[in-house]
Write a protein that holds these residues in place. Structure first.
Motif, short mmCIF file in Angstrom:
data_model
loop_
_atom_site.label_atom_id
_atom_site.label_comp_id
_atom_site.label_asym_id
_atom_site.label_seq_id
_atom_site.Cartn_x
_atom_site.Cartn_y
_atom_site.Cartn_z
N SER A 185 -33.16 42.22 14.06
CA SER A 185 -32.11 42.42 13.00
C SER A 185 -30.82 43.04 13.74
O SER A 185 -30.92 43.49 15.03
CB SER A 185 -33.00 43.52 12.37
N ALA A 186 -29.97 43.16 12.96
CA ALA A 186 -28.62 43.90 13.54
C ALA A 186 -28.83 45.18 13.71
O ALA A 186 -28.44 45.83 14.71
CB ALA A 186 -27.17 43.60 12.31
N SER A 187 -29.86 45.69 12.98
CA SER A 187 -29.95 47.25 13.29
C SER A 187 -30.67 47.34 14.47
O SER A 187 -30.55 48.49 15.26
CB SER A 187 -31.09 47.63 12.11
N PHE A 214 -21.58 49.21 7.04
CA PHE A 214 -23.12 48.69 6.23
C PHE A 214 -23.67 50.19 6.43
O PHE A 214 -23.62 50.86 7.56
CB PHE A 214 -23.45 47.71 6.68
N THR A 248 -26.68 50.71 7.25
CA THR A 248 -27.61 50.93 8.41
C THR A 248 -26.78 51.34 9.61
O THR A 248 -27.31 52.04 10.54
CB THR A 248 -28.16 49.14 8.74
N TYR A 279 -18.55 44.86 3.87
CA TYR A 279 -19.67 43.96 3.13
C TYR A 279 -19.35 44.36 1.81
O TYR A 279 -19.73 43.82 0.83
CB TYR A 279 -21.06 44.62 3.61
N ASP A 311 -19.30 45.31 14.22
CA ASP A 311 -20.65 44.52 13.66
C ASP A 311 -19.66 43.58 12.69
O ASP A 311 -18.78 43.80 11.88
CB ASP A 311 -20.72 45.68 12.29
N TYR A 361 -21.21 41.00 11.18
CA TYR A 361 -22.06 40.23 10.38
C TYR A 361 -21.51 39.45 9.31
O TYR A 361 -22.00 38.36 8.86
CB TYR A 361 -23.42 41.11 9.98
N GLN A 362 -20.49 40.08 8.58
CA GLN A 362 -19.92 39.58 7.38
C GLN A 362 -18.77 38.67 7.84
O GLN A 362 -18.11 38.24 6.92
CB GLN A 362 -19.28 40.68 6.60
N LYS A 368 -26.62 35.00 6.92
CA LYS A 368 -25.55 34.91 6.15
C LYS A 368 -24.55 33.60 6.26
O LYS A 368 -24.99 32.44 6.01
CB LYS A 368 -24.48 36.26 5.95
#
Ligand SMILES: Cc1ncc(COP(=O)(O)O)c(C=O)c1O
Length: 386
Positions: A83-85, A111, A113, A162, A190, A192-193, A216
């Motif tokens: 996970s990104a976490s 985010f 997390t 996000y 980060d 991710y988005q 995503k």
């Protein structure tokens, strides 16, 4: 209009289209035929072979190579995590916050997390300082310049927020990295988005670490993620989080020592997420085949078109309209966002909600007809907007 060659043929690879007008790629990308096939391939391999450790490690290395190509970096600089976490925690575990350099500067675009992981370091001595948003989907640079100083160890920022799709412009990221490095701090981005919806070049941005996952805009699945760590930094960061897949030699089976890999594999831990690697590999293959530049052009053009249509129809928008300050996500303010998401879903227009806003995330598979369905459904439910 599309910059994706033969968009109709590409759309035909997604079984959910055209039934759905899908704008939830910021939550979970749509499943492509090849990603579905990859899951089936995993089941077939399990049935045919039982276990295929050699093949599975090969898939891990192949996904690592794909992520490296996505970011234009070397495979040795990529860790594949669950996970990104997990990636953020691995980085955090490499820091000692007991000395004078104990400050973590955190953007309020983060985010949860990310906020939670850095605040968890308070027990180890970290001081967390937040950089506030301006309230219009932007973060003023002054906040970073004021917060980053000689005590700063880490600056953690989110490329695209996000909640509302506001983006830290590339020029600002380069400036944040310049200030951080001048004070001896590292920058964790980060993405991710944003990753998968545009080209991200960590070296040009000057960031030290990039983190995100595959479910995503990368079209993969949950339970598999990536971490980029700049080559020069890898040897300087020894994570306290470890495991056999993080070792220089995972086959050493040594219980008397921890000898981390000299590459970014040192940020990994245990058995790789095998089924998820099949799916992630197929998603990444599609993104790399279409090309992040073509995808980025398409996403910028279709989001610009949507913004023009929203303006023409008096549909209020929260996200900054400046191309440099917005990613693939557009947020529309609503006084009852859950009701609006449900009303749109009744028209098979799929969105999601956060923080008083309906979020519409655009990807290469969205076309102008999708935008018209979104606009028509929003007009029907105009009373829930604003
Ligand atoms: C920007 C961002 N960062 C981190 C996460 C969390 O990632 P993970 O659940 O893989 O730890 C998300 C999940 O939606 C996200 O959007």
């Amino acid at each position: 209009m599309s910059l994706i060659p033969d968009l109709d043929a590409v759309r035909a690879r997604f079984a959910s289209l055209p039934e759905l007008a899908y704008f939830s790629s910021g939550s979970y990308g749509l499943i492509a035929d090849s990603v579905r096939g990859a899951f089936e391939h995993y089941m077939a391999d399990r049935i045919a072979m039982g276990a295929d450790w050699g093949g599975w490690v090969g898939r891990l290395e192949s996904v690592r190579g794909q992520v490296a190509r996505l970011f234009g970096v070397d495979s040795d600089e990529i860790a594949i995590t669950a996970s990104a976490s997990a990636g953020m925690n691995a980085i955090a575990s490499a820091f000692d916050f007991t000395g004078l350099r104990n400050k973590v500067v955190l953007s309020n675009f983060e985010f949860p997390t990310s906020g939670q992981i850095w605040h968890a370091q308070e027990r180890a001595g970290a001081r967390i300082v937040h950089v506030a948003e301006a309230g219009d989907g932007t973060i003023p640079m002054d906040g970073f310049a004021d917060a980053i100083d000689a005590d700063t160890a880490i600056v953690a920022i989110s490329h695209v927020c996000y909640r509302h799709g506001g983006k830290i412009p590339d020029a600002d990221i380069r400036e944040i990295a310049r200030i951080a490095h001048a004070h001896g701090a590292i920058v964790v981005l980060d993405c991710y988005q944003s990753a998968g919806s545009e080209r991200i070049d960590p070296r040009a941005l000057g960031v030290d670490v990039c983190v995100g996952g595959m479910l995503k805009y990368l079209l993969g699945t949950a339970g598999v993620a990536y971490l980029y760590v700049r080559r020069e930094l890898i040897g300087r960061l020894t994570p306290r989080q470890s495991g056999w897949f993080a070792q220089a030699d995972p086959d050493a089976m040594d219980i008397f020592a921890n000898i981390p890999s000299s590459t970014a594999r040192r940020f990994e831990a245990g058995t790789p997420p095998v089924p998820n690697l099949y799916a992630a590999g197929a998603g990444l293959e599609l993104i790399l085949d279409l090309g992040v530049d073509a995808i980025g052009d398409h996403v910028r053009t279709i989001t610009r078109h949507a913004l023009d249509r929203f303006a023409a129809e008096d549909i209020p928008v929260f996200t900054p309209t400046d191309d440099a300050r917005r990613g693939p996500l557009i947020a529309l303010p609503s006084h009852d966002e859950a009701a609006l998401v449900n009303a749109l879903a009744a028209d098979k227009v799929i969105t999601s909600s956060r923080d008083g806003k309906v979020r519409a995330g655009f990807h290469f598979y969205n076309n102008e007809a999708d935008v018209e369905r979104l606009v028509a459904s929003l007009r029907r439910n105009h009373n829930l907007l604003g």
